[in-house]
Each structure stands twice: as C-alpha cells, then as structure tokens.
Write a protein that holds these residues in place. Structure first.
Motif, short mmCIF file in Angstrom:
data_model
loop_
_atom_site.label_atom_id
_atom_site.label_comp_id
_atom_site.label_asym_id
_atom_site.label_seq_id
_atom_site.Cartn_x
_atom_site.Cartn_y
_atom_site.Cartn_z
N ARG A 224 0.83 -1.21 0.00
CA ARG A 224 0.00 0.00 0.00
C ARG A 224 0.86 1.25 0.00
O ARG A 224 0.39 2.34 -0.33
N ASN A 225 2.10 1.09 0.39
CA ASN A 225 3.05 2.20 0.35
C ASN A 225 4.03 2.09 -0.82
O ASN A 225 5.08 2.73 -0.81
N GLN A 226 3.68 1.22 -1.80
CA GLN A 226 4.46 1.04 -3.03
C GLN A 226 5.84 0.44 -2.79
O GLN A 226 6.74 0.58 -3.61
N VAL A 227 6.02 -0.24 -1.66
CA VAL A 227 7.30 -0.86 -1.33
C VAL A 227 7.21 -2.35 -1.60
O VAL A 227 6.27 -3.01 -1.16
N SER A 228 8.18 -2.88 -2.32
CA SER A 228 8.23 -4.31 -2.61
C SER A 228 9.68 -4.77 -2.59
O SER A 228 10.61 -3.98 -2.81
N PHE A 229 9.87 -6.05 -2.29
CA PHE A 229 11.21 -6.64 -2.42
C PHE A 229 11.40 -7.25 -3.81
O PHE A 229 12.47 -7.77 -4.11
N ASN A 230 10.35 -7.21 -4.63
CA ASN A 230 10.42 -7.66 -6.01
C ASN A 230 10.96 -9.08 -6.13
O ASN A 230 11.71 -9.41 -7.03
N GLY A 231 10.56 -9.92 -5.17
CA GLY A 231 11.00 -11.31 -5.21
C GLY A 231 12.39 -11.54 -4.69
O GLY A 231 12.88 -12.67 -4.72
N GLN A 232 13.06 -10.48 -4.20
CA GLN A 232 14.44 -10.61 -3.74
C GLN A 232 14.55 -10.68 -2.22
O GLN A 232 15.64 -10.55 -1.66
N ALA A 233 13.42 -10.88 -1.53
CA ALA A 233 13.47 -11.01 -0.08
C ALA A 233 14.21 -12.29 0.30
O ALA A 233 13.95 -13.36 -0.28
N ASP A 234 15.11 -12.19 1.23
CA ASP A 234 15.85 -13.36 1.70
C ASP A 234 15.92 -13.31 3.22
O ASP A 234 15.36 -12.43 3.87
N ALA A 235 16.62 -14.29 3.81
CA ALA A 235 16.69 -14.37 5.27
C ALA A 235 17.32 -13.12 5.86
O ALA A 235 17.00 -12.72 7.00
N ALA A 236 18.23 -12.47 5.11
CA ALA A 236 18.87 -11.26 5.61
C ALA A 236 17.91 -10.08 5.67
O ALA A 236 18.22 -9.06 6.29
N SER A 237 16.76 -10.18 5.01
CA SER A 237 15.77 -9.11 5.03
C SER A 237 14.92 -9.15 6.29
O SER A 237 14.10 -8.24 6.52
N ILE A 238 15.08 -10.19 7.09
CA ILE A 238 14.17 -10.46 8.21
C ILE A 238 14.95 -10.56 9.50
O ILE A 238 16.09 -11.05 9.53
N GLY A 239 14.35 -10.07 10.58
CA GLY A 239 14.94 -10.19 11.91
C GLY A 239 13.88 -10.56 12.92
O GLY A 239 12.71 -10.73 12.58
N LEU A 240 14.29 -10.66 14.18
CA LEU A 240 13.38 -11.00 15.27
C LEU A 240 13.31 -9.82 16.23
O LEU A 240 14.33 -9.33 16.71
N SER A 241 12.09 -9.35 16.49
CA SER A 241 11.89 -8.21 17.39
C SER A 241 10.55 -8.37 18.09
O SER A 241 9.54 -8.67 17.45
N ASN A 242 10.53 -8.16 19.42
CA ASN A 242 9.29 -8.27 20.20
C ASN A 242 8.59 -9.60 19.96
O ASN A 242 7.37 -9.66 19.79
N ASN A 243 9.38 -10.65 19.90
CA ASN A 243 8.88 -12.01 19.71
C ASN A 243 8.04 -12.15 18.44
O ASN A 243 7.01 -12.82 18.44
N ARG A 244 8.48 -11.53 17.38
CA ARG A 244 7.85 -11.72 16.07
C ARG A 244 8.90 -11.47 15.01
O ARG A 244 9.86 -10.72 15.22
N LEU A 245 8.73 -12.12 13.87
CA LEU A 245 9.61 -11.85 12.74
C LEU A 245 9.19 -10.54 12.09
O LEU A 245 8.00 -10.24 11.96
N VAL A 246 10.18 -9.75 11.69
CA VAL A 246 9.92 -8.42 11.12
C VAL A 246 10.77 -8.21 9.88
O VAL A 246 11.86 -8.76 9.74
#
Length: 588
Positions: A224-246
C-alpha cells in the motif's frame, strides 16, 4: 486518510487503530497519504563536519583513507547520540547503538511497548501518536533503542525514500532516518533503524508458521506504500523483534509504480513461502517434504502454482488455518487456580470472582470450555461489594445457560460479540441498581472465555489480564485509568505510575453509564500457556517479573494463586487481592 469515526482524527492509510483515541478503524483500501510523488527527491543531506565552525573551525583536517570508528557519545546528524560501538571493520563500515537527543516531549520517535512498531513524527512539533496505529496499545514517551549503520558507500535511493515514509507496522522495522556527513575527509553515509535480532536457527513449526503469517500481512502494508522486495526477499531481510519476525533490512527493497506492484506482490509471497519451507526443512528447494503436514505441502504447491497467492492476507489466513486446525486436534485440559483476599489494610472485600468450566469431547479429544471473571467493586460499604456481586450473579445465571446452548451448536461461536453483549448486560444490571439506590457504586471487570486453545479476553477499568508462558509475562489488557493516560501522553514514566497519588482514578467502569465500551482481545495459546486475571490489589503490589517468577516456581495454578496473594500482602496488602490463573495443558 482514514478519519476516526469517534474523534475525527485523520490517520494514515494502513492504520488499524486511531492514534489519538485508540478506536478501531476500517480496513484501508486507498493508497497511502504520503504518495511517492509527494516525497522529496531521494537525496541524502550532507554536512561537512570539517568546515562546521561550531565543531572544528575552518582548518581542513587530515584525510585518512579508512573510515575509522567514532568515539563513544559522538553525535550523528545533530540528532542521535552514540551509546556504544557495535561493530567496525576500520575500513568502510561501522555500526553503533544510538538514541535520540532531547527530552521526552521533543523526541520524534516512539516505540509501541506491545508490538514494537516505531512511530515517527514527520514534522517537528507535530502531536505524537497516543495509541499505536498497528495494535491499539497506548504509547509511552521514552527514548527508542536504535542502531546506526555508517558506511563509505552511498545508500540506495529506495532506502532513503523508505526512511521518509514513516512506516508503522508490528512486523516492520523500517529505517527511520538517513543522512551523510563528511568527517576526517571521508563521506560517511548513515542509516538509522530500530534493532532486530537474527532469525533463530531452529524454530518450532507452529511458531514459524505464525511468524510467517505476520510477515505476509506486513507485505500487504508495504504494497500500500508502493514498497516491494520484487521477489528478492531473503533471510537477511528479516529479523526478530518483540517475539515476532519483522522486515528489517530494506537494501533489496524497491519503490514500484502501481502497474508493477501486482507482480512484485506475487514474487514476494513466493519468496516468503520459500523461506518458511527452508526454515522448517533446511532445504533450499520447495519440493514436498514427507515430514511436513500435508496441508503445509499443499500450501507450498499453491504458492508456486499458476494460481498462487494474490495477497499477504490470503497467505496469512491459510497459514493460520493450518496452525489452528493442528491445535484444535490436540486433546486439551485446564488446570485452574483462584484466590481472593481482603488484604491487610481494608476491612471489606469488594472484589468478586466467578469460574465455570465444562468438559466437551470433540472427535474423541477433550476440548474444555470455560468462563472466568474478576470484578473489583468501588463505592465503599453497601456499594462496591454490591456492584461486583451483581456482576458475578449475572454471569452465574447466564453463563451455564449459554454454555449449554453453545455445546448443542454445530458451528463456531463468535465469542467476541458474546463478550461485548454479556458485559453490557452486567453493566446494565449495575447501572439500574446504582440509579435506584442513588449511590456511586461501580466496578472494574476483566474476564476470559477459553475455548480449547483460544482465549477471548475483555476488560473495563484497571483489572488486568496477562499471558504467561515460556517467553515471559505479557499484559494483554489496557487500563482505563488516569495514570495510564498520563503514561501514554508522556507526562509521567511508567515506574512513577505505581506511586502516583491519582493511581486509583479510573475513567471507565461497569455501572457508570447505561452502556459501556468493552475492549476485547483474542489469543491463540500453546499447551503450557497460562492466562492470569487479577484485580489492581495484585498488580499494584507486585512487579510483573515477581509475578512471573512466583508462577514459574509454583507446582500448579492453585499454589501460584496462593503465593501471589501472600506476596501482595507481604508487599503491603493495600487493597483487596483477587487472582484467577488458568493453564492450558495437553490431556494425555
């Protein structure tokens, strides 16, 4: 913009709750308020610290070839103060722990204490959010823990633009600031983000699926904010914060026009499903795995099939169904503890409680159903105890009838609606008594309906519900009190609330008005999780960590309730004390 139906506050597209009053908002459909074309050009402001007379005068400094780390308590961009060096290669990059400079009233960033979403004021002087737009929790004024990454390489234009958007979501930790400075002859490009831990190497299956569902819903928010990883999301794009993946690393993110977003969405959802499969199997392929449940293998096939998933919500719903179906098949039982006490200061117990459990067997599996209520009466003799007693009598008459009716139904029960209806029924009973007697009687209320491993919670006032499990203790309800408002608006710190002279002033109670607003919360539990309901006589006397340790060290919920009440009395026992603790366990 989304206009709040209660207070007419204008909220950003994507918000679930009003930032001013906390009211629930309709699901957004339109594009975000801050459109891409409204953002400044993606240039990074540069300040030359060598020629800044306030720092170094005009004499040039030596120009070393390497980017050397800055000393502790260095100031970045006139806004952030270093509180420690996290990493440096002494050549081209470094990372620091930083915090904003200034008092709580001047901070541009706030972090939700519940979901961890970071709120930023786009303009200095703008009124800060009072409620989290992602989860509805009251916000607190305190400095946000941040990380600053410094590099000799320029930042991608997309990262600069994303930092300017002020993204707020429980599963997003987007950059909050970018800038560049020249120090010792070296361009230093700075990126400020909320911190996140690495993704755990080993994840329990249902936990991984739930976490992935949160990431999927966050993808819809990013689109909705026009942001995409364009299929390039990987494990390095994700972290753990407040007991949830972000979503935390946006270097692979791009800003897409509307025409390209649909394909970017599909590709991102495929990448996310691939990551989940890898977390659970260790395989980088998405072939069917015999160790995975059949529904999960079918979900992977669909994600990479011609139909695919068209939205993060669709994928999240499919993932959550897999978890709920697996949990509903587990045989469950409840261990229940309950205790009430007058305390050592009062001579009358105005607290009251109610607990009823019925045993069901669904497809040969025990599936208990229980209703649990704590009411804290107010108004003194012949008033407070009458109010709380009236609430308990109402549920004692209604709950058994409703439970019998519900057991005979074949479909599911909308417990959220039932809670709102019955709490208002109890409220009307107290209101009628109060009006007829001409007293100021009233009561707080917190209650839970537990249906197998699903918990539905409701509260009015400052009696509380907590979730207690292997991860710790988490308050679920929000107090309807003056002190909680003062904390939310930054006028006092949370630790000051326990001794504030007006800590007992509650602005929403049972019986005050003919109709009452009821906060409702829904949780999916794991075997071993516990729900604690308590009056303020318990939580005002004991720190949450003390409560957690008593529960963990107790042999069963009843022993825990006995010890909690004893500890509250030892700490002063200034008010009536009531606790109900319900543990969901596997019925072997």
């Amino acid at each position: 913009m989304i206009e709040c139906p209660k207070c007419q506050q204008e909220n950003n597209e994507g918000a679930k709750f009003c930032t001013r009053c906390g009211a629930r908002l309709d699901e957004p459909q339109a594009r975000p308020t801050r459109r891409l074309e409204d953002l400044p050009a993606p240039t990074v402001p540069v300040k030359n610290l060598e020629t800044d007379p306030a720092r170094h005068g005009t004499k040039p400094l030596p120009q070393p070839a390497a980017l050397e780390p800055r000393p502790n308590h260095a100031i970045f961009g006139d806004r952030f103060l270093s509180t420690g060096l996290l990493y440096s290669d002494n050549q081209s990059s470094a990372a620091y722990q930083v915090e904003e400079i200034g008092s709580s009233t001047k901070l541009l960033l706030r972090q939700c204490p519940a979901c961890g979403a970071v709120h930023s004021r786009w303009e200095e002087g703008a009124e800060p959010d009072r409620f989290c737009s992602s989860c509805g929790t009251q916000m607190e004024s305190s400095k946000v823990l941040l990380q600053l990454f410094e590099s000799a390489d320029p930042l991608p234009d997309s990262v600069v633009q994303i930092a300017q958007m002020g993204l707020v979501h429980a599963n997003v930790r987007a950059p909050v600031a970018t800038f560049s400075e020249i120090l010792a002859g070296v361009n230093r490009y700075c990126l400020v983000t909320p911190p996140a831990d690495p993704v755990p190497q080993a994840m329990e299956q249902n936990q991984a699926i739930r976490w992935t569902a949160g990431l999927a819903r966050a993808l819809d928010y990013l689109y909705r904010n026009q942001v995409s990883f364009n299929g390039q999301a990987d494990a390095a794009s994700i972290g753990l914060s407040n007991n949830r993946l972000v979503w935390t690393n946006f270097r692979n993110a791009v800003i897409l026009e509307n025409d390209d977003l649909e394909q970017g969405r599909i590709d991102d959802l495929k990448s996310l499903v691939s990551l989940l499969h890898q977390w659970l199997t260790g395989s980088t392929t998405t072939d069917a795995d015999p160790d995975l449940p059949a529904p999960l293998n079918r979900l992977v096939d669909k994600a990479f099939g011609p139909e695919g998933f068209r939205s993060g919500r669709e994928l999240a719903s499919a993932l959550e169904t897999i978890v709920n179906d697996s949990l509903s098949a587990l045989p469950i039982d409840y261990n229940i503890g309950k205790r009430t006490h007058t305390g050592i200061v009062r001579d009358l117990n105005e607290d009251a409680m109610y607990a009823i459990e019925t045993a069901r067997v669904v497809q040969s599996h025990p599936q208990p159903l229980g209703i649990f209520v704590v009411a804290d009466g107010m108004g003194g003799h012949s008033a407070g105890e009458v109010a709380s007693g009236t609430i308990i009598s109402y549920f004692a008459q209604r709950a058994p009838q409703d439970l019998a009716t519900i057991q005979a139904q074949t479909g599911g029960m909308n417990w959220s609606d039932w809670l709102k209806e019955t709490v208002n029924g109890a409220n009307k009973a107290v209101y009628d008594l109060r009006t007829a007697a001409g007293t100021d009687m009233g009561s707080t209320l917190v209650m839970a309906v537990m249906d197998g491993l699903r918990a539905y919670l409701a509260n009015v006032g400052d009696s509380r519900a907590y979730l207690v499990n292997h991860q710790g203790i988490q308050r679920i309800t929000t107090d309807h009190s003056l002190v909680e408002r003062l904390i939310a608006t930054g006028q006092i710190r949370r630790e000051e609330g326990r001794t504030h002279p007006q800590r007992n002033v509650v602005y929403r109670t049972i019986g005050d008005k003919e109709k009452v607003d009821v906060d409702v919360f829904t949780l999916t539990l794991e075997p071993g999780d516990k729900i604690l309901l308590c009056s303020d006589g318990l939580w005002e006397m004991l720190e949450d960590e003390t409560t957690l340790q008593i529960i963990r060290k107790s042999s069963n919920p009843q022993a825990a309730c006995e010890k909690l009440v004893a500890a509250a009395n030892t700490a002063g026992g200034e008010d009536n004390i009531t606790a109900i603790l319900v543990e969901a366990v596997r019925a072997d």
